[in-house]
Design a protein around this motif. Structure first.
Motif, PDB file in Angstrom:
ATOM      1  N   VAL A 192      -0.613   7.226   4.210  1.00 11.52           N
ATOM      2  CA  VAL A 192      -1.158   7.397   2.865  1.00 11.52           C
ATOM      3  C   VAL A 192      -0.790   6.144   2.085  1.00 11.52           C
ATOM      4  CG1 VAL A 192      -1.083   8.707   0.716  1.00 11.52           C
ATOM      5  CG2 VAL A 192      -0.941   9.905   2.897  1.00 11.52           C
ATOM      6  N   SER A 193      -1.805   5.357   1.711  1.00 11.52           N
ATOM      7  CA  SER A 193      -1.561   4.156   0.907  1.00 11.52           C
ATOM      8  C   SER A 193      -1.665   4.538  -0.561  1.00 11.52           C
ATOM      9  CB  SER A 193      -2.574   3.070   1.261  1.00 11.52           C
ATOM     10  OG  SER A 193      -2.383   2.623   2.595  1.00 11.52           O
ATOM     11  N   LEU A 194      -0.677   4.132  -1.344  1.00  8.77           N
ATOM     12  CA  LEU A 194      -0.553   4.577  -2.730  1.00  8.77           C
ATOM     13  C   LEU A 194      -0.479   3.377  -3.667  1.00  8.77           C
ATOM     14  CD1 LEU A 194       0.176   7.293  -4.437  1.00  8.77           C
ATOM     15  CD2 LEU A 194       2.507   6.402  -4.325  1.00  8.77           C
ATOM     16  N   ALA A 195      -1.294   3.388  -4.711  1.00 10.83           N
ATOM     17  CA  ALA A 195      -1.240   2.349  -5.746  1.00 10.83           C
ATOM     18  C   ALA A 195      -1.801   2.935  -7.026  1.00 10.83           C
ATOM     19  CB  ALA A 195      -2.032   1.112  -5.321  1.00 10.83           C
TER      20      ALA A 195
ATOM     21  N   GLY B   2      -1.859   6.643  -7.437  1.00 12.92           N
ATOM     22  CA  GLY B   2      -0.588   7.269  -7.766  1.00 12.92           C
ATOM     23  C   GLY B   2       0.467   6.233  -8.093  1.00 12.92           C
ATOM     24  N   ILE B   3       1.504   6.682  -8.764  1.00 11.46           N
ATOM     25  CA  ILE B   3       2.612   5.807  -9.144  1.00 11.46           C
ATOM     26  C   ILE B   3       3.879   6.646  -9.265  1.00 11.46           C
ATOM     27  CG2 ILE B   3       2.097   6.070 -11.607  1.00 11.46           C
ATOM     28  CD1 ILE B   3       3.065   3.179 -12.015  1.00 11.46           C
TER      29      ILE B   3
ATOM     30  N   CYS C 199       0.429  -0.501  -2.249  1.00 12.72           N
ATOM     31  CA  CYS C 199      -0.169  -0.785  -0.936  1.00 12.72           C
ATOM     32  C   CYS C 199      -1.031  -2.037  -0.874  1.00 12.72           C
ATOM     33  CB  CYS C 199      -1.019   0.409  -0.509  1.00 12.72           C
ATOM     34  SG  CYS C 199      -2.434   0.718  -1.599  1.00 12.72           S
ATOM     35  N   GLY C 200      -1.292  -2.718  -2.011  1.00 12.44           N
ATOM     36  CA  GLY C 200      -2.239  -3.833  -1.956  1.00 12.44           C
ATOM     37  C   GLY C 200      -3.612  -3.317  -1.553  1.00 12.44           C
ATOM     38  N   VAL C 201      -4.249  -3.978  -0.601  1.00 15.23           N
ATOM     39  CA  VAL C 201      -5.558  -3.511  -0.113  1.00 15.23           C
ATOM     40  C   VAL C 201      -5.394  -2.689   1.163  1.00 15.23           C
ATOM     41  CG1 VAL C 201      -6.885  -5.337  -1.222  1.00 15.23           C
ATOM     42  CG2 VAL C 201      -5.946  -5.733   1.069  1.00 15.23           C
ATOM     43  N   ALA C 202      -4.172  -2.188   1.403  1.00 16.45           N
ATOM     44  CA  ALA C 202      -3.867  -1.242   2.489  1.00 16.45           C
ATOM     45  C   ALA C 202      -3.979  -1.847   3.884  1.00 16.45           C
ATOM     46  CB  ALA C 202      -4.733   0.002   2.382  1.00 16.45           C
ATOM     47  N   SER C 203      -3.717  -3.135   4.029  1.00 15.79           N
ATOM     48  CA  SER C 203      -3.774  -3.757   5.359  1.00 15.79           C
ATOM     49  C   SER C 203      -2.699  -3.196   6.282  1.00 15.79           C
ATOM     50  CB  SER C 203      -3.629  -5.278   5.233  1.00 15.79           C
ATOM     51  OG  SER C 203      -4.752  -5.825   4.574  1.00 15.79           O
ATOM     52  N   TRP C 204      -1.522  -2.872   5.717  1.00 14.58           N
ATOM     53  CA  TRP C 204      -0.450  -2.303   6.538  1.00 14.58           C
ATOM     54  C   TRP C 204      -0.875  -0.954   7.102  1.00 14.58           C
ATOM     55  CZ3 TRP C 204       3.169   1.872   5.907  1.00 14.58           C
ATOM     56  CH2 TRP C 204       4.294   1.817   6.741  1.00 14.58           C
ATOM     57  N   GLY C 205      -1.408  -0.082   6.238  1.00 17.47           N
ATOM     58  CA  GLY C 205      -1.870   1.227   6.699  1.00 17.47           C
ATOM     59  C   GLY C 205      -3.019   1.107   7.678  1.00 17.47           C
TER      60      GLY C 205
END
Length: 578
Positions: free
Chosen positions: A201-204, A226-227, A184-190
């Motif tokens: 749910v942003s996952l990294a 998570g991965i 998700c990077g820094v979750a900008s999309w979410g």
């Protein structure tokens, strides 16, 4: 001889009757004693000694017990298994309070936090330096700013999502409500989708430098560590309406397509899988991907073939974004019955919803044809679906439309009472919320109009109600509270507990659960602990040793056997950094 046989049988029956009656009397007496003892102990609240917990060392300020980089060398590198959950043994648990970073400040309030946060709260500049040309974030003075850039959206995340909405009209009308962003990077999309009524749910994975999930939660955007590696993700099957990957570098076609099979499992029939980046648009982009056009063309064809084999079809495509849709027609899966077909259909012994330490399997989880309203086109649109009893509630023991409505009504009444006890609830002082042992998501549903989001947690030992939570348009995860949660420290403003200690005290030591709550709770954050009178005073005693301030309150109906603890975690700094 016949007479002798009859006499002996009669005599043995007589002796057996005496013995058995005495034995049964003994057993009955012991059971009665046990019940009486149990009743007596329940009426007497449990007592614990007051303990003041020590501070952890300053280098543990970002301690994540089950995804600890200091322990990675113990585990395999194959498929990045070392980044999966590996929790410490009971004797290796740290019974100390995780300190905040030096200079930590109370987080910026939502919605301002979406675009900025305090540097000292997440003091990591590596990602800023490495991604400066992509505008993920930038540091100015005491703050990080999030301009909404990303590898595949140089014009900003809003322009990227606008293009995506043109490809998927269901994103605009409430059809698409829940999403997952892998890598998700820094979750900008979410974060952008929140403004459009889509809960993501942003996952990294946990990493040494980037702290992506920590940035996301500091901003007030849902995220967990998570991965996709060797274990299933902690979600039930057929849950998310949309899954997204923007140049997340997951090798989708390797290892027999096992990662894509997991996306297929958690995606709802009719749901969308969105991919931007390699190998999409390889005709125009291959030069920037350090590869040849032939290799990228081959990768795209392999991906398309694999998706088709597991009943996806190309839904739409433009520029760098491609959208596939999971089939809603179960007839598509009949082809999987063909011998030697790959990937094969999962056998009946595979539990589709099992998502807690369940190994990934190279097979297709076929949606249950008995559930008629599982697909995206059949389920109610948001927000109507929040208040409709999902069809999958019938799979839960005791689940029914009546039980659903009762639960909903109960939580509306309880949340109304909670807001009197904790006036901050419902204001911008509380953004990241966790319901630590939900049933149907009633607590979250009662708060749906407030400026917050709720991570609904279903115990891995409880009846599986998480599919119902997702069918309502809410998000959540499985968890065993005898272990640590997959998040960084200081990532939740409010933790809500309803009878968790009563339910799990036979498995989990109370202090370990409370220490984990302290780890993930932000300084000055709150806990609402609804418990039986048997446990509530002991919890308050342990909480005092964690530097929490708690006060005991009556429930909304003033039931003597149940109480509510309202607690607040104090802000303190490590002695080593002062």
């Amino acid at each position: 001889m016949g007479i002798m046989f009859v006499v002996l049988c009669g005599f043995s029956f007589y002796l057996g009757g005496i013995f058995c009656s005495e034995k049964n009397g003994f057993v009955t007496e012991e059971v009665v004693k046990s019940v009486e003892s149990s009743k007596k102990s329940v009426s007497t609240p449990v007592q614990v000694k007051s303990v003041l917990f020590a501070q952890c060392s300053a280098d543990l300020q970002d301690y994540t017990p089950c995804t600890d980089p200091h322990r990675w060398m113990k585990y395999g590198r194959h498929r990045l298994t070392f980044m999966e959950r590996h929790c410490p043994a009971a004797f290796d648990r740290k019974e100390c309070l995780v300190p905040p970073p030096d200079g930590y400040k109370e987080p910026i309030r939502w919605p301002k936090s979406k675009n900025e946060c305090w540097y000292r709260n997440v003091p990591y500049d590596w990602i800023n330096k490495q991604k400066s040309n992509q505008h993920w974030l930038r540091k100015e003075g005491e703050k990080f700013y999030f301009p909404g850039g990303g590898t595949m959206f140089p014009n900003g995340v809003s322009a990227y999502v606008d293009l995506m909405q043109n490809l998927i009209p269901g994103m605009k009308d409430g059809t698409v409500r829940t999403a997952i962003d892998t890598g998700c990077g820094v979750a900008s999309w979410g974060g952008d989708l929140l403004d459009r009524g889509i809960l993501t749910v942003s996952l990294a994975p946990r990493d040494n430098h980037e702290a992506q999930v920590q940035f996301a939660l500091e901003r007030g955007i849902p995220a967990i560590l998570g991965i996709i590696s060797t274990q299933r993700l902690p979600f039930p099957s057929n849950s998310f309406d949309m899954a997204h990957c923007s140049r997340c570098l997951i090798p989708w076609t390797e290892f027999g397509g096992i990662y894509l099979l997991e996306v297929h499992r958690i995606l709802r029939p009719g749901g969308f899988w969105v991919l931007s980046g390699p190998p999409v648009n390889y005709e125009n982009r291959w030069r920037g991907w350090n590869t040849t056009v032939g290799e990228q063309k081959s990768d795209y064809e392999k991906l398309q073939e694999l998706l088709t084999s597991m009943c996806f079809k190309l839904y739409n495509k433009k520029d760098d974004i491609a959208v596939w849709q999971k089939s809603s027609d179960n007839n598509c899966y009949k082809k999987l019955d063909t011998p030697d077909n790959y990937p094969p259909k999962c056998d009946d012994g595979t539990e589709a919803d099992s998502g807690w330490y369940t190994p990934l399997r190279p097979c297709v989880v076929v949606p249950d044809p008995k559930i008629k309203k599982l697909s995206l086109k059949s389920i109610a649109k948001w927000p109507e679906r929040l208040n409709v009893a999902p069809e999958r509630i019938s799979d839960v023991r005791g689940g029914s439309d009546g039980a659903f409505k009762h639960d909903d009504s109960k939580w509306k009444s309880r949340v109304k009472h909670y807001k009197k006890l904790l006036p901050a609830l419902g204001t911008n002082k509380i953004r990241n919320v966790m319901d630590m042992n939900t049933v149907y998501g009633g607590f979250a549903a009662a708060l749906v109009n407030d400026p917050l989001w709720v991570m609904n947690v279903v115990s891995s030992y409880a009846p599986n109600t998480l599919p119902v939570v997702y069918d309502r348009g809410l998000i959540g995860t499985f968890q065993d509270w005898c272990e640590a949660f997959s998040t960084y420290p200081r990532t939740y403003d409010l933790l809500h507990v309803d009878g968790l200690f009563t339910t799990e005290s036979h498995r989990c030591e109370m202090k370990h659960v409370l220490l984990e709550m302290d780890r993930i709770l932000r300084p000055n954050g709150y806990a609402i602990i609804r418990e039986s009178s048997y446990f509530v005073d002991a919890i308050a005693t342990i909480a005092k040793g964690m530097k929490w301030g708690c006060h005991k309150e009556a429930t909304e109906y003033d039931i003597e056997t149940e109480k509510v603890l309202i607690c607040q975690k104090k802000l303190w700094y490590s002695k080593q950094s002062s």
